[in-house]
Design a protein around this motif. Structure first.
Motif, PDB file in Angstrom:
ATOM      1  N   GLU A  62       0.813  -1.217   0.000  1.00 11.00           N
ATOM      2  CA  GLU A  62       0.000   0.000   0.000  1.00 11.00           C
ATOM      3  C   GLU A  62       0.849   1.272   0.000  1.00 11.00           C
ATOM      4  OE1 GLU A  62       1.343  -0.442   4.128  1.00 11.00           O
ATOM      5  OE2 GLU A  62       0.698  -1.883   2.637  1.00 11.00           O
ATOM      6  N   ALA A  63       2.147   1.132   0.173  1.00 11.17           N
ATOM      7  CA  ALA A  63       3.031   2.301   0.260  1.00 11.17           C
ATOM      8  C   ALA A  63       3.088   3.030  -1.082  1.00 11.17           C
ATOM      9  CB  ALA A  63       4.430   1.875   0.675  1.00 11.17           C
ATOM     10  N   GLU A  64       2.944   4.339  -1.013  1.00 10.50           N
ATOM     11  CA  GLU A  64       3.072   5.164  -2.213  1.00 10.50           C
ATOM     12  C   GLU A  64       4.502   5.691  -2.262  1.00 10.50           C
ATOM     13  OE1 GLU A  64       1.040   9.041  -4.380  1.00 10.50           O
ATOM     14  OE2 GLU A  64       0.337   8.427  -2.412  1.00 10.50           O
ATOM     15  N   ILE A  65       5.179   5.421  -3.351  1.00 10.98           N
ATOM     16  CA  ILE A  65       6.579   5.820  -3.493  1.00 10.98           C
ATOM     17  C   ILE A  65       6.725   6.643  -4.756  1.00 10.98           C
ATOM     18  CG2 ILE A  65       8.950   5.016  -3.818  1.00 10.98           C
ATOM     19  CD1 ILE A  65       8.096   2.448  -2.307  1.00 10.98           C
ATOM     20  N   LEU A  66       7.295   7.819  -4.620  1.00 10.71           N
ATOM     21  CA  LEU A  66       7.601   8.680  -5.752  1.00 10.71           C
ATOM     22  C   LEU A  66       9.111   8.894  -5.779  1.00 10.71           C
ATOM     23  CD1 LEU A  66       4.814  11.392  -5.314  1.00 10.71           C
ATOM     24  CD2 LEU A  66       4.794   9.409  -6.827  1.00 10.71           C
ATOM     25  N   VAL A  67       9.715   8.754  -6.932  1.00  9.86           N
ATOM     26  CA  VAL A  67      11.164   8.918  -7.075  1.00  9.86           C
ATOM     27  C   VAL A  67      11.443  10.273  -7.703  1.00  9.86           C
ATOM     28  CG1 VAL A  67      13.265   8.010  -8.118  1.00  9.86           C
ATOM     29  CG2 VAL A  67      11.489   6.436  -7.307  1.00  9.86           C
ATOM     30  N   LEU A  68      12.216  11.073  -7.003  1.00  6.70           N
ATOM     31  CA  LEU A  68      12.565  12.411  -7.471  1.00  6.70           C
ATOM     32  C   LEU A  68      14.065  12.430  -7.735  1.00  6.70           C
ATOM     33  CD1 LEU A  68      11.347  15.723  -5.883  1.00  6.70           C
ATOM     34  CD2 LEU A  68      13.632  15.479  -6.818  1.00  6.70           C
ATOM     35  N   ASP A  69      14.453  12.522  -8.991  1.00 11.12           N
ATOM     36  CA  ASP A  69      15.871  12.662  -9.330  1.00 11.12           C
ATOM     37  C   ASP A  69      16.220  14.134  -9.167  1.00 11.12           C
ATOM     38  OD1 ASP A  69      18.412  12.833 -10.396  1.00 11.12           O
ATOM     39  OD2 ASP A  69      17.933  11.749 -12.231  1.00 11.12           O
ATOM     40  N   SER A  70      17.033  14.435  -8.189  1.00 12.51           N
ATOM     41  CA  SER A  70      17.360  15.835  -7.894  1.00 12.51           C
ATOM     42  C   SER A  70      18.230  16.466  -8.968  1.00 12.51           C
ATOM     43  CB  SER A  70      18.084  15.923  -6.546  1.00 12.51           C
ATOM     44  OG  SER A  70      19.383  15.347  -6.654  1.00 12.51           O
ATOM     45  N   LEU A  71      18.927  15.664  -9.749  1.00 17.80           N
ATOM     46  CA  LEU A  71      19.883  16.158 -10.736  1.00 17.80           C
ATOM     47  C   LEU A  71      20.956  17.005 -10.067  1.00 17.80           C
ATOM     48  CD1 LEU A  71      17.356  17.126 -13.553  1.00 17.80           C
ATOM     49  CD2 LEU A  71      18.647  14.986 -13.333  1.00 17.80           C
ATOM     50  N   LEU A  72      21.216  16.716  -8.810  1.00 22.41           N
ATOM     51  CA  LEU A  72      22.186  17.443  -8.002  1.00 22.41           C
ATOM     52  C   LEU A  72      23.131  16.459  -7.332  1.00 22.41           C
ATOM     53  CD1 LEU A  72      19.559  19.820  -6.438  1.00 22.41           C
ATOM     54  CD2 LEU A  72      21.495  20.593  -7.824  1.00 22.41           C
ATOM     55  N   ALA A  73      24.022  16.978  -6.556  1.00 16.51           N
ATOM     56  CA  ALA A  73      24.944  16.150  -5.791  1.00 16.51           C
ATOM     57  C   ALA A  73      25.138  16.784  -4.420  1.00 16.51           C
ATOM     58  CB  ALA A  73      26.295  16.041  -6.498  1.00 16.51           C
ATOM     59  N   SER A  74      25.558  15.990  -3.478  1.00 19.09           N
ATOM     60  CA  SER A  74      25.988  16.444  -2.167  1.00 19.09           C
ATOM     61  C   SER A  74      24.935  17.316  -1.481  1.00 19.09           C
ATOM     62  CB  SER A  74      27.336  17.161  -2.316  1.00 19.09           C
ATOM     63  OG  SER A  74      27.917  17.399  -1.078  1.00 19.09           O
ATOM     64  N   TYR A  75      25.344  18.477  -1.025  1.00 18.52           N
ATOM     65  CA  TYR A  75      24.441  19.355  -0.282  1.00 18.52           C
ATOM     66  C   TYR A  75      23.291  19.846  -1.154  1.00 18.52           C
ATOM     67  CZ  TYR A  75      24.729  21.390   4.426  1.00 18.52           C
ATOM     68  OH  TYR A  75      24.587  21.675   5.755  1.00 18.52           O
ATOM     69  N   GLY A  76      23.451  19.786  -2.474  1.00 12.23           N
ATOM     70  CA  GLY A  76      22.375  20.201  -3.368  1.00 12.23           C
ATOM     71  C   GLY A  76      21.121  19.387  -3.149  1.00 12.23           C
ATOM     72  N   TYR A  77      21.250  18.047  -3.173  1.00 13.67           N
ATOM     73  CA  TYR A  77      20.051  17.259  -2.904  1.00 13.67           C
ATOM     74  C   TYR A  77      19.716  17.287  -1.425  1.00 13.67           C
ATOM     75  CZ  TYR A  77      23.212  13.227  -2.085  1.00 13.67           C
ATOM     76  OH  TYR A  77      24.195  12.402  -1.637  1.00 13.67           O
ATOM     77  N   GLY A  78      20.686  17.546  -0.581  1.00  5.76           N
ATOM     78  CA  GLY A  78      20.413  17.726   0.842  1.00  5.76           C
ATOM     79  C   GLY A  78      19.503  18.920   1.089  1.00  5.76           C
ATOM     80  N   MET A  79      19.689  19.984   0.315  1.00  2.93           N
ATOM     81  CA  MET A  79      18.831  21.159   0.446  1.00  2.93           C
ATOM     82  C   MET A  79      17.382  20.795   0.134  1.00  2.93           C
ATOM     83  SD  MET A  79      21.346  23.982  -1.355  1.00  2.93           S
ATOM     84  CE  MET A  79      20.153  25.321  -1.386  1.00  2.93           C
ATOM     85  N   LEU A  80      17.173  20.001  -0.911  1.00  3.68           N
ATOM     86  CA  LEU A  80      15.812  19.554  -1.238  1.00  3.68           C
ATOM     87  C   LEU A  80      15.249  18.707  -0.108  1.00  3.68           C
ATOM     88  CD1 LEU A  80      15.982  18.521  -5.017  1.00  3.68           C
ATOM     89  CD2 LEU A  80      14.852  20.510  -4.026  1.00  3.68           C
ATOM     90  N   CYS A  81      16.059  17.786   0.400  1.00  3.30           N
ATOM     91  CA  CYS A  81      15.593  16.892   1.467  1.00  3.30           C
ATOM     92  C   CYS A  81      15.208  17.668   2.721  1.00  3.30           C
ATOM     93  CB  CYS A  81      16.672  15.857   1.810  1.00  3.30           C
ATOM     94  SG  CYS A  81      16.945  14.654   0.499  1.00  3.30           S
ATOM     95  N   LEU A  82      16.018  18.659   3.097  1.00  2.00           N
ATOM     96  CA  LEU A  82      15.715  19.454   4.287  1.00  2.00           C
ATOM     97  C   LEU A  82      14.373  20.170   4.143  1.00  2.00           C
ATOM     98  CD1 LEU A  82      19.225  21.009   5.036  1.00  2.00           C
ATOM     99  CD2 LEU A  82      17.988  19.347   6.457  1.00  2.00           C
ATOM    100  N   GLU A  83      14.159  20.772   2.979  1.00  2.00           N
ATOM    101  CA  GLU A  83      12.911  21.517   2.780  1.00  2.00           C
ATOM    102  C   GLU A  83      11.711  20.578   2.686  1.00  2.00           C
ATOM    103  OE1 GLU A  83      10.411  24.753   2.575  1.00  2.00           O
ATOM    104  OE2 GLU A  83      12.486  24.607   3.234  1.00  2.00           O
ATOM    105  N   ILE A  84      11.859  19.460   2.005  1.00  2.00           N
ATOM    106  CA  ILE A  84      10.754  18.502   1.892  1.00  2.00           C
ATOM    107  C   ILE A  84      10.418  17.931   3.267  1.00  2.00           C
ATOM    108  CG2 ILE A  84      10.152  16.211   0.994  1.00  2.00           C
ATOM    109  CD1 ILE A  84      11.494  17.115  -1.666  1.00  2.00           C
ATOM    110  N   SER A  85      11.417  17.690   4.076  1.00  2.00           N
ATOM    111  CA  SER A  85      11.173  17.211   5.439  1.00  2.00           C
ATOM    112  C   SER A  85      10.380  18.244   6.240  1.00  2.00           C
ATOM    113  CB  SER A  85      12.505  16.903   6.128  1.00  2.00           C
ATOM    114  OG  SER A  85      12.305  16.553   7.463  1.00  2.00           O
TER     115      SER A  85
END
Length: 180
Positions: free
Chosen positions: A4-27
């Motif tokens: 039943e888990a809904e999973i969406l895959v988001l390719d950040s097209l970034l590296a290191s702190y770049g995708y970390g920035m997305l993760c922090l805001e999404i959290s």
């Protein structure tokens, strides 16, 4: 186990702190009650607005990783050339400039930040480095003073990028105009 888990895959097209920035805001957004779809949609819209610029002073590691030719690494080291790299909108790492000397490199990085950054006074500048905390702090303090970033956050670069660049790397991550 969880069909039943809904999973969406988001390719950040970034590296290191770049995708970390997305993760922090999404959290943060999830903590405020935003749905998975709202977070995903926001991430897809924002991923091209996170800009990153790297510079490295140890060219032998860039040579080993195929980013710089052997001759380029030898000549660049002798002449104290620092490449400036960035991620394009597809996430490819590109050498966009070669600058002689650390002061000139810092000035050139500031030129890119000045051209690209959007509302620095409302955002944190994220800086990663590979075992050069004093250099990273110097670069961060100068960028904060010149552009008025609200804050600067420092961390070590991850092992994958670190092994390709070696010691001496400093990377800037910030929101700005869309990457091209």
């Amino acid at each position: 186990e969880h069909p039943e888990a809904e999973i969406l895959v988001l390719d950040s097209l970034l590296a290191s702190y770049g995708y970390g920035m997305l993760c922090l805001e999404i959290s943060r957004m999830r903590g405020e009650g935003k749905t998975l779809q709202e977070c995903y949609d926001w991430g897809m819209e924002q991923r091209h607005l996170i800009n990153t610029y790297y510079t490295a002073s140890e060219l032998k590691y860039l040579y080993r990783g195929g980013r710089v030719s052997r001759a380029g690494a030898i000549v660049g080291t002798v002449l104290n050339i620092n490449p400036i790299l960035k991620l394009d909108k597809e996430g490819h790492l590109l050498v966009i400039d070669k600058v002689r000397g650390e002061k000139a490199t810092e000035r050139k990085l500031h030129d890119y930040i000045r051209e690209i950054a959007v509302k620095p006074e409302e955002q944190t500048l994220y800086i990663c480095h590979s075992d050069v905390p004093e250099k990273a702090k110097r670069y961060g303090d100068a960028a904060k003073a010149e552009f008025g970033f609200k804050d600067v956050s420092y961390t070590y670069i991850g092992s994958t990028i670190g092994c390709h660049t070696g010691p001496g790397l400093v990377a800037f991550f910030f929101y700005g105009k869309p990457r091209t």
